[in-house]
Design an enzyme around this catalytic site. Structure first.
Site, mmCIF file in Angstrom:
data_model
loop_
_atom_site.group_PDB
_atom_site.id
_atom_site.type_symbol
_atom_site.label_atom_id
_atom_site.label_comp_id
_atom_site.label_asym_id
_atom_site.label_seq_id
_atom_site.Cartn_x
_atom_site.Cartn_y
_atom_site.Cartn_z
ATOM 1 C CD GLU A 166 47.207 41.832 47.465
ATOM 2 O OE1 GLU A 166 47.551 41.729 46.271
ATOM 3 O OE2 GLU A 166 46.833 42.902 47.981
ATOM 4 C CD GLU A 219 43.954 40.362 44.117
ATOM 5 O OE1 GLU A 219 44.588 41.390 43.758
ATOM 6 O OE2 GLU A 219 43.449 40.250 45.240
#
Length: 478
Positions: A177, A380
């Site tokens: 991320e 995710e």
């Protein structure tokens, strides 16, 4: 109708070392920035401490003890039928301070065993090199990614593990991320940088865009260098960026709202991936830098390095969309993974207030693929919820419903023509929440007996969703 996925599709689950492994000071491991984050709740923010304080709960210190239970957990993953397992290698387990020239052999031996166990069950390792846990000594020494010195530290770490596992690992993600650093929370969470001395985690009142965007540049250079070097170590290596993706909806059809949603899409979602996939800063970056008084200090070869070190696939987390308004006064707001927005009247939300939008995942996959035309992994996605543990299991039909709808959205995106190659459900086993440090916000197919105060046996139990996901994988679809 069973909605089949491609035969080569990689089904699995995802974890992160700092939320999962525990054993924070075992076998030579040094302190990571995550090891100095106290427990918190939705209403009480986590604290950043300068040292480990007595009688304070640090969730990462034990987490759920994968370090000592990896064989048991991997056997459970194999029982579900995992084709791949996404995990991170703890930087400070390999280089305890991040400043050493030689790695900690005991740390490497642990991952030798983990990867051997995965191979035993024919589970493909998907390795995140840096996942929210730079060595804390680098923070003390030069404030981590604020400094170019961090590039060399990262390169030593990445080179060591790529050389070590060149015959065992094919898929690598350079930074988890990475676009979290576009937001104030990312300064410490993603990049290990201290912006102030308050010790308040995610202190949005104290921020430095200059600091964050300079750190991002250093990470872009580091990522590109790793990709270039990795291809020399093994030309079959595949590298990915990893973006926390939020499809941005305008609150109304007011052109101001529509344009704001476009700007949020550019800066929030695509600024980082444009650099990592296309190999150059996007055209809209210069305007943003100018408007926000940001000056990126670059060395002469940086842009050439970034151009050479582009990634092979795009990976993403997807939890909830973001709705934006140019006139947000008086409008109800909601929060989610890294970012929040205006409450969308058409969407329901989880117990934690994260809006649920499976169609947004299909929308996002199409949006990403139309831009880049490279393979995509959803690494995710999942539902955080308070599970009721009764008679050795959890009847988590709500989780099954959430994942069923999102997997259906992925199937639809594949029918649209998107080259989606993998899905790893987040927190396939219960683990510590990154944002709040809680245990009761559970995502897993496997229940772990541990509470928010750190009490429990750590024993593992199969939830109802365990058998459902097992069936999904067995049938290669819904």
């Amino acid at each position: 109708m069973i909605k089949k996925f491609p035969d080569s599709f990689l089904w699995g689950g995802a974890t992160a070392a700092n939320q999962y492994e525990g054993a924070y000071n075992v076998d030579g491991k040094g302190l990571a920035t995550s090891d100095l984050l106290t427990a918190g709740t939705v209403d009480c923010p986590r604290r950043i401490t300068k040292k480990v304080e007595n009688n304070v709960n640090y969730p990462s210190h034990e987490a759920v003890d994968f370090y000592h239970r990896y064989k048991e957990d991997i056997a459970l993953f194999a029982e579900m039928g995992f084709k791949t397992f996404r995990f991170s290698i703890a930087w400070s387990r390999i280089f305890p301070t991040g400043l050493e020239e030689k790695p900690n052999e005991e740390g490497l031996k642990f991952y030798d065993k983990v990867i051997a166990e995965l191979k035993k069950y024919n589970i493909e390792p998907l390795v995140t090199i840096s996942h929210y846990e730079p060595p804390y000594e680098c923070t003390k020494e030069f404030n981590s990614w604020e400094s170019r010195r961090m590039i060399d530290s990262y390169m030593r770490f990445a080179t060591t593990i790529m050389e070590r596992y060149k015959n065992d690992v094919r898929y690598w993600i350079t930074f988890n991320e990475i676009n979290a650093l576009m937001r104030p929370i990312g300064a410490y969470l993603e990049a290990g940088m201290l912006v102030d001395d308050t010790g308040v985690f995610n202190n949005t009142e104290v921020d430095s865009r200059q600091l964050r965007f300079q750190a991002l540049h250093h990470q872009f250079v580091a990522s590109a260098r790793v990709v270039e070097l990795g291809k020399e170590i093994n030309n079959k290596f595949q590298f990915g960026c990893m973006i926390t993706y939020h499809c941005n909806y305008p609150y109304t059809c007011d052109p101001q709202d529509v344009f704001l949603a476009q700007q949020e899409d550019q800066m929030g979602n695509f600024y980082c991936s444009d650099v990592q996939v296309r190999g150059e800063y996007p055209y809209y970056a210069k305007r943003y830098w100018k408007d926000n008084n940001i000056t990126i200090n670059m060395e002469p070869e940086d842009l050439k390095i970034i151009k050479r070190g582009t990634v092979d696939f795009y990976s993403m987390s997807y939890y909830q969309p973001t709705t934006v308004s140019s006139k947000d006064e008086g409008l109800e707001t909601v929060y989610g993974n890294i970012v929040g927005g205006i409450k969308n009247p058409y969407l329901e939300a989880s117990e934690w207030g994260w809006e649920i939008d499976p169609l947004g995942l299909r929308y996002s996959l199409n949006n990403i693929y139309s831009r880049y035309q490279i393979p995509i992994m959803v690494v995710e996605n999942g539902l955080g919820a308070k599970d009721e543990f009764i008679n050795g299991t959890v009847q988590d039909d709500y989780r099954i419903s959430y994942l069923n709808d999102h997997i259906n959205a992925m199937w639809e995106a594949i029918q649209d023509g998107v080259d989606l190659i993998a899905f790893t459900s987040w927190g396939c086993i219960d683990l510590v929440s990154a944002s709040t440090g809680e245990m009761e916000k559970r995502y897993g197919f496997i229940y772990v007996d541990k509470d928010n105060e750190g009490k429990g046996t750590l024993d593992r139990f199969r939830k109802k969703s365990f058998y459902w996901y097992q069936d999904v994988i067995k049938n290669n679809g819904l």
